[in-house]
Design an enzyme around this catalytic site. Sequence first.
Site, PDB file in Angstrom:
ATOM      1  N   SER A   7       0.849  -1.193   0.000  1.00 11.98           N
ATOM      2  CA  SER A   7       0.000   0.000   0.000  1.00 11.98           C
ATOM      3  C   SER A   7       0.882   1.239   0.000  1.00 11.98           C
ATOM      4  O   SER A   7       1.639   1.480   0.941  1.00 11.98           O
ATOM      5  CB  SER A   7      -0.898  -0.001   1.235  1.00 11.98           C
ATOM      6  OG  SER A   7      -1.543   1.258   1.318  1.00 11.98           O
ATOM      7  N   HIS A  31      -1.262  -1.238  -4.211  1.00 11.43           N
ATOM      8  CA  HIS A  31      -2.543  -0.895  -3.588  1.00 11.43           C
ATOM      9  C   HIS A  31      -2.595   0.618  -3.368  1.00 11.43           C
ATOM     10  O   HIS A  31      -1.700   1.195  -2.754  1.00 11.43           O
ATOM     11  CB  HIS A  31      -2.673  -1.639  -2.253  1.00 11.43           C
ATOM     12  CG  HIS A  31      -3.999  -1.499  -1.587  1.00 11.43           C
ATOM     13  ND1 HIS A  31      -5.110  -2.225  -1.971  1.00 11.43           N
ATOM     14  CD2 HIS A  31      -4.401  -0.707  -0.569  1.00 11.43           C
ATOM     15  CE1 HIS A  31      -6.134  -1.890  -1.191  1.00 11.43           C
ATOM     16  NE2 HIS A  31      -5.729  -0.960  -0.344  1.00 11.43           N
ATOM     17  N   ASP A  33      -4.833   3.674  -1.923  1.00 12.55           N
ATOM     18  CA  ASP A  33      -5.939   3.999  -1.019  1.00 12.55           C
ATOM     19  C   ASP A  33      -6.457   5.409  -1.267  1.00 12.55           C
ATOM     20  O   ASP A  33      -5.773   6.383  -0.961  1.00 12.55           O
ATOM     21  CB  ASP A  33      -5.454   3.920   0.431  1.00 12.55           C
ATOM     22  CG  ASP A  33      -5.238   2.488   0.890  1.00 12.55           C
ATOM     23  OD1 ASP A  33      -6.183   1.692   0.772  1.00 12.55           O
ATOM     24  OD2 ASP A  33      -4.130   2.180   1.357  1.00 12.55           O
ATOM     25  N   MET A  35      -9.086   8.103  -0.091  1.00 12.50           N
ATOM     26  CA  MET A  35      -9.978   8.411   1.045  1.00 12.50           C
ATOM     27  C   MET A  35     -10.496   9.830   0.923  1.00 12.50           C
ATOM     28  O   MET A  35      -9.745  10.728   0.533  1.00 12.50           O
ATOM     29  CB  MET A  35      -9.204   8.311   2.354  1.00 12.50           C
ATOM     30  CG  MET A  35      -8.500   6.997   2.572  1.00 12.50           C
ATOM     31  SD  MET A  35      -7.595   7.069   4.138  1.00 12.50           S
ATOM     32  CE  MET A  35      -6.716   5.519   4.068  1.00 12.50           C
ATOM     33  N   HIS A  64      -8.394   1.211  -4.127  1.00  8.78           N
ATOM     34  CA  HIS A  64      -9.340   0.961  -3.029  1.00  8.78           C
ATOM     35  C   HIS A  64     -10.058   2.277  -2.735  1.00  8.78           C
ATOM     36  O   HIS A  64      -9.480   3.182  -2.139  1.00  8.78           O
ATOM     37  CB  HIS A  64      -8.541   0.451  -1.819  1.00  8.78           C
ATOM     38  CG  HIS A  64      -9.341   0.217  -0.579  1.00  8.78           C
ATOM     39  ND1 HIS A  64      -8.750  -0.007   0.647  1.00  8.78           N
ATOM     40  CD2 HIS A  64     -10.684   0.159  -0.360  1.00  8.78           C
ATOM     41  CE1 HIS A  64      -9.689  -0.185   1.567  1.00  8.78           C
ATOM     42  NE2 HIS A  64     -10.875  -0.078   0.978  1.00  8.78           N
ATOM     43  N   MET A  66     -12.238   4.450  -0.758  1.00  7.78           N
ATOM     44  CA  MET A  66     -12.901   4.658   0.540  1.00  7.78           C
ATOM     45  C   MET A  66     -13.573   6.015   0.466  1.00  7.78           C
ATOM     46  O   MET A  66     -13.188   6.970   1.145  1.00  7.78           O
ATOM     47  CB  MET A  66     -11.852   4.616   1.661  1.00  7.78           C
ATOM     48  CG  MET A  66     -11.384   3.210   1.978  1.00  7.78           C
ATOM     49  SD  MET A  66      -9.862   3.213   2.944  1.00  7.78           S
ATOM     50  CE  MET A  66      -8.680   3.291   1.631  1.00  7.78           C
ATOM     51  N   MET A 139     -11.551  -5.899   5.133  1.00  9.74           N
ATOM     52  CA  MET A 139     -10.737  -5.005   5.957  1.00  9.74           C
ATOM     53  C   MET A 139     -10.451  -5.702   7.286  1.00  9.74           C
ATOM     54  O   MET A 139     -11.380  -6.154   7.966  1.00  9.74           O
ATOM     55  CB  MET A 139     -11.470  -3.687   6.228  1.00  9.74           C
ATOM     56  CG  MET A 139     -11.639  -2.750   5.030  1.00  9.74           C
ATOM     57  SD  MET A 139     -10.109  -2.228   4.213  1.00  9.74           S
ATOM     58  CE  MET A 139      -9.186  -1.530   5.581  1.00  9.74           C
ATOM     59  N   PHE A 145      -6.749   4.511   8.072  1.00  7.08           N
ATOM     60  CA  PHE A 145      -5.363   4.799   8.456  1.00  7.08           C
ATOM     61  C   PHE A 145      -4.484   3.569   8.285  1.00  7.08           C
ATOM     62  O   PHE A 145      -4.933   2.450   8.533  1.00  7.08           O
ATOM     63  CB  PHE A 145      -5.289   5.252   9.920  1.00  7.08           C
ATOM     64  CG  PHE A 145      -6.101   6.483  10.192  1.00  7.08           C
ATOM     65  CD1 PHE A 145      -5.559   7.751  10.027  1.00  7.08           C
ATOM     66  CD2 PHE A 145      -7.439   6.371  10.577  1.00  7.08           C
ATOM     67  CE1 PHE A 145      -6.321   8.887  10.256  1.00  7.08           C
ATOM     68  CE2 PHE A 145      -8.210   7.505  10.809  1.00  7.08           C
ATOM     69  CZ  PHE A 145      -7.652   8.765  10.642  1.00  7.08           C
ATOM     70  N   GLY A 146      -3.240   3.807   7.898  1.00 11.08           N
ATOM     71  CA  GLY A 146      -2.250   2.738   7.898  1.00 11.08           C
ATOM     72  C   GLY A 146      -1.735   2.533   9.310  1.00 11.08           C
ATOM     73  O   GLY A 146      -1.996   3.342  10.209  1.00 11.08           O
ATOM     74  N   ASP A 177      -6.788  -6.470   4.026  1.00 11.52           N
ATOM     75  CA  ASP A 177      -6.173  -5.145   4.102  1.00 11.52           C
ATOM     76  C   ASP A 177      -6.200  -4.623   5.536  1.00 11.52           C
ATOM     77  O   ASP A 177      -7.270  -4.426   6.108  1.00 11.52           O
ATOM     78  CB  ASP A 177      -6.966  -4.211   3.172  1.00 11.52           C
ATOM     79  CG  ASP A 177      -6.351  -2.826   3.048  1.00 11.52           C
ATOM     80  OD1 ASP A 177      -5.284  -2.582   3.619  1.00 11.52           O
ATOM     81  OD2 ASP A 177      -6.972  -1.988   2.353  1.00 11.52           O
ATOM     82  N   GLY A 178      -5.004  -4.404   6.097  1.00 13.94           N
ATOM     83  CA  GLY A 178      -4.897  -3.799   7.425  1.00 13.94           C
ATOM     84  C   GLY A 178      -4.113  -4.648   8.399  1.00 13.94           C
ATOM     85  O   GLY A 178      -4.548  -5.746   8.747  1.00 13.94           O
ATOM     86  N   GLY A 179      -2.956  -4.173   8.802  1.00 14.98           N
ATOM     87  CA  GLY A 179      -2.163  -4.880   9.800  1.00 14.98           C
ATOM     88  C   GLY A 179      -1.585  -6.196   9.324  1.00 14.98           C
ATOM     89  O   GLY A 179      -1.279  -7.075  10.129  1.00 14.98           O
TER      90      GLY A 179
HETATM   91  C1  DX5 Z   1      -6.397   1.473   5.540  1.00 13.49           C
HETATM   92  C2  DX5 Z   1      -5.997   1.191   4.133  1.00 13.49           C
HETATM   93  C3  DX5 Z   1      -4.870   0.237   4.025  1.00 13.49           C
HETATM   94  C4  DX5 Z   1      -3.581   0.690   4.673  1.00 13.49           C
HETATM   95  C5  DX5 Z   1      -2.930  -0.541   5.215  1.00 13.49           C
HETATM   96  O1  DX5 Z   1      -7.606   2.143   5.539  1.00 13.49           O
HETATM   97  O2  DX5 Z   1      -7.083   0.660   3.394  1.00 13.49           O
HETATM   98  O3  DX5 Z   1      -4.639  -0.141   2.682  1.00 13.49           O
HETATM   99  O4  DX5 Z   1      -2.708   1.338   3.792  1.00 13.49           O
HETATM  100  O5  DX5 Z   1      -1.836  -0.184   5.983  1.00 13.49           O
HETATM  101  P1  DX5 Z   1      -1.171  -1.182   7.017  1.00 13.49           P
HETATM  102  O6  DX5 Z   1      -0.654  -2.355   6.233  1.00 13.49           O
HETATM  103  O7  DX5 Z   1      -0.067  -0.356   7.611  1.00 13.49           O
HETATM  104  O8  DX5 Z   1      -2.208  -1.583   7.998  1.00 13.49           O
HETATM  105 ZN    ZN Z   2      -6.627  -0.194   1.379  1.00 14.13          ZN
END
Ligand code: DX5
Ligand code: ZN
Length: 217
Positions: A7, A31, A33, A35, A64, A66, A139, A145-146, A177-179
């Site tokens: 991402s 990827h 994002d 937003m 993606h 959002m 998700m 947020f990352g 996606d996420g963590g």
């Molecule tokens: C969060 C995004 C993710 C984000 C993931 O809303 O959709 O794509 O970049 O970041 P990490 O891998 O750090 O959780």
């Molecule tokens: Zn994403």
Amino acid sequence: MLKIAPSILSGNFLNLEPDLRMINDNADLIHIDVMDGSLVPNISFGFPLAEAMAKVMTVPMDVHLMIVNPWKYIERFAKVGAGLISFHLEACDQAGKDPSEVIAMVKATGAKAGIAINPDVPVERLFPYIEEVDFFLIMSVFAGFGGQKFIEESVDRIKTLKAEMDRRGIVRDIEVDGGVSSANSRILADAGATMLVAGSSVFKAEDPAQAIKEMRD
Ligand code: DX5
Ligand code: ZN
């Protein structure tokens, strides 16, 4: 094969090009994002940056969305060069829009269509779209947020979705996606995930290429 989608939200915004080339050389997708500060409580970036990235990218761009009313922007992101476009089921709920219509819009552009859901949306709500979509985006943190912590219950949600696909004999990609990191990539793949999004675990790693490799292996 498991696909890794770094991402770019966690990339170096002062100088993205080396990160983009690293993704081309080592990953399967990028990827992206998008937003809007409305569907999610954060604003990232939009067309100008996506257009600039498209000039360098050789791997498919996985956009993606959002954002509210994603259908308004699908065609433009496809024109920019998105190979995959996902939108949130929650955005359809808010506007009373039929997700099937949005899937059809994405597919009409030639891009692969995905539906995304946050961790608080019952995964069963995706079942009606299994035939129509190309992929689902589960998700494993709340979108916005990352760098958030992986929500463990996501594994069971993936298993539930995969079981329903198996029951119907339909194969679709499941993106998570996420963590995501090499600490949970195996358990996610075993649960049925086929595409892993990873932001901080790739870009905060000393060796991002190695971090990607470890997730894949
Ligand atoms: C969060 C995004 C993710 C984000 C993931 O809303 O959709 O794509 O970049 O970041 P990490 O891998 O750090 O959780
Ligand atoms: Zn994403």
